[in-house]
Enzyme design. Sequence first.
Site, mmCIF file in Angstrom:
data_model
loop_
_atom_site.group_PDB
_atom_site.id
_atom_site.type_symbol
_atom_site.label_atom_id
_atom_site.label_comp_id
_atom_site.label_asym_id
_atom_site.label_seq_id
_atom_site.Cartn_x
_atom_site.Cartn_y
_atom_site.Cartn_z
ATOM 1 N N GLY A 43 -1.709 -2.179 -7.778
ATOM 2 C CA GLY A 43 -1.308 -0.795 -8.005
ATOM 3 C C GLY A 43 0.193 -0.707 -8.148
ATOM 4 N N CYS A 89 2.822 -4.354 -0.290
ATOM 5 C CA CYS A 89 3.460 -3.483 -1.278
ATOM 6 C C CYS A 89 4.446 -4.313 -2.090
ATOM 7 C CB CYS A 89 4.179 -2.336 -0.564
ATOM 8 S SG CYS A 89 4.994 -1.186 -1.679
ATOM 9 N N LEU A 90 4.427 -4.124 -3.403
ATOM 10 C CA LEU A 90 5.370 -4.853 -4.267
ATOM 11 C C LEU A 90 6.815 -4.559 -3.873
ATOM 12 C CD1 LEU A 90 3.635 -4.307 -7.737
ATOM 13 C CD2 LEU A 90 3.898 -6.508 -6.570
ATOM 14 N N HIS A 132 -2.356 4.728 -1.103
ATOM 15 C CA HIS A 132 -1.079 4.009 -1.088
ATOM 16 C C HIS A 132 -0.183 4.492 -2.235
ATOM 17 C CE1 HIS A 132 1.190 0.049 -0.409
ATOM 18 N NE2 HIS A 132 1.690 0.499 -1.542
ATOM 19 N N GLU A 133 -0.767 4.609 -3.442
ATOM 20 C CA GLU A 133 0.030 5.012 -4.615
ATOM 21 C C GLU A 133 0.474 6.469 -4.493
ATOM 22 O OE1 GLU A 133 1.031 2.535 -6.126
ATOM 23 O OE2 GLU A 133 -0.547 1.206 -5.411
ATOM 24 N N HIS A 136 3.482 6.740 -2.432
ATOM 25 C CA HIS A 136 4.692 6.434 -3.206
ATOM 26 C C HIS A 136 5.182 7.668 -3.966
ATOM 27 C CE1 HIS A 136 5.495 2.178 -2.762
ATOM 28 N NE2 HIS A 136 4.266 1.818 -3.084
HETATM 29 NI NI NI Z 1 3.403 -0.008 -2.693
#
Ligand code: NI
Length: 180
Positions: A43, A89-90, A132-133, A136
């Site tokens: 994601g 998380c990226l 999660h997205e 953000h």
């Molecule tokens: Ni993330």
Amino acid sequence: MELLQYPNPTLFRKCADVAVGDLASIELAHEMAAKLYEWNGIGLAAPQVGILKKIAVIDLREEPRVLYVLINPRITWRSVEVEESNEGCLSLPLLRETIFRHKTITLEYLDENFSPKVIQRAEGLLSFCIQHEIDHLNGHLFIDHMSKLARARVVQKFKKLREESVLPNTKAVSHENGAQ
Ligand code: NI
């Protein structure tokens, strides 16, 4: 398009709605999808690439493969029941932490043609990834769901990893880690 990592201040800002018919935002979503695959995430939300618009892309890499392009996504129902979710998380590479999220959610959003769509009663990884997205898009990271003390501990761990320069470049973040 560059991946922003903690503690870049853009990650803590709220996104604005996409105007219906704004094709530049759809183009952006497609570029984000390309980056999602390049970075092996499941994601990616627009603030992670420095854009404060309500755009997120998700591909859980499960069969059958589905790429969700989420424009102005909105959770319209959430279960009272919560469940443990182990997440990465990226924007916080190498960290994996377990938090609690709503078990089941219903999502309304616009797709890449600006058609209204509904995902009814999403569960499991899809439910967690959507939450999660959307975090953000609201300027929150998954570690914000932890207690103050646990969050501080995790941030310390992340800073230490970065100081020791053992953080991989984004290409090394495997989707086996399910980073979002
Ligand atoms: Ni993330």
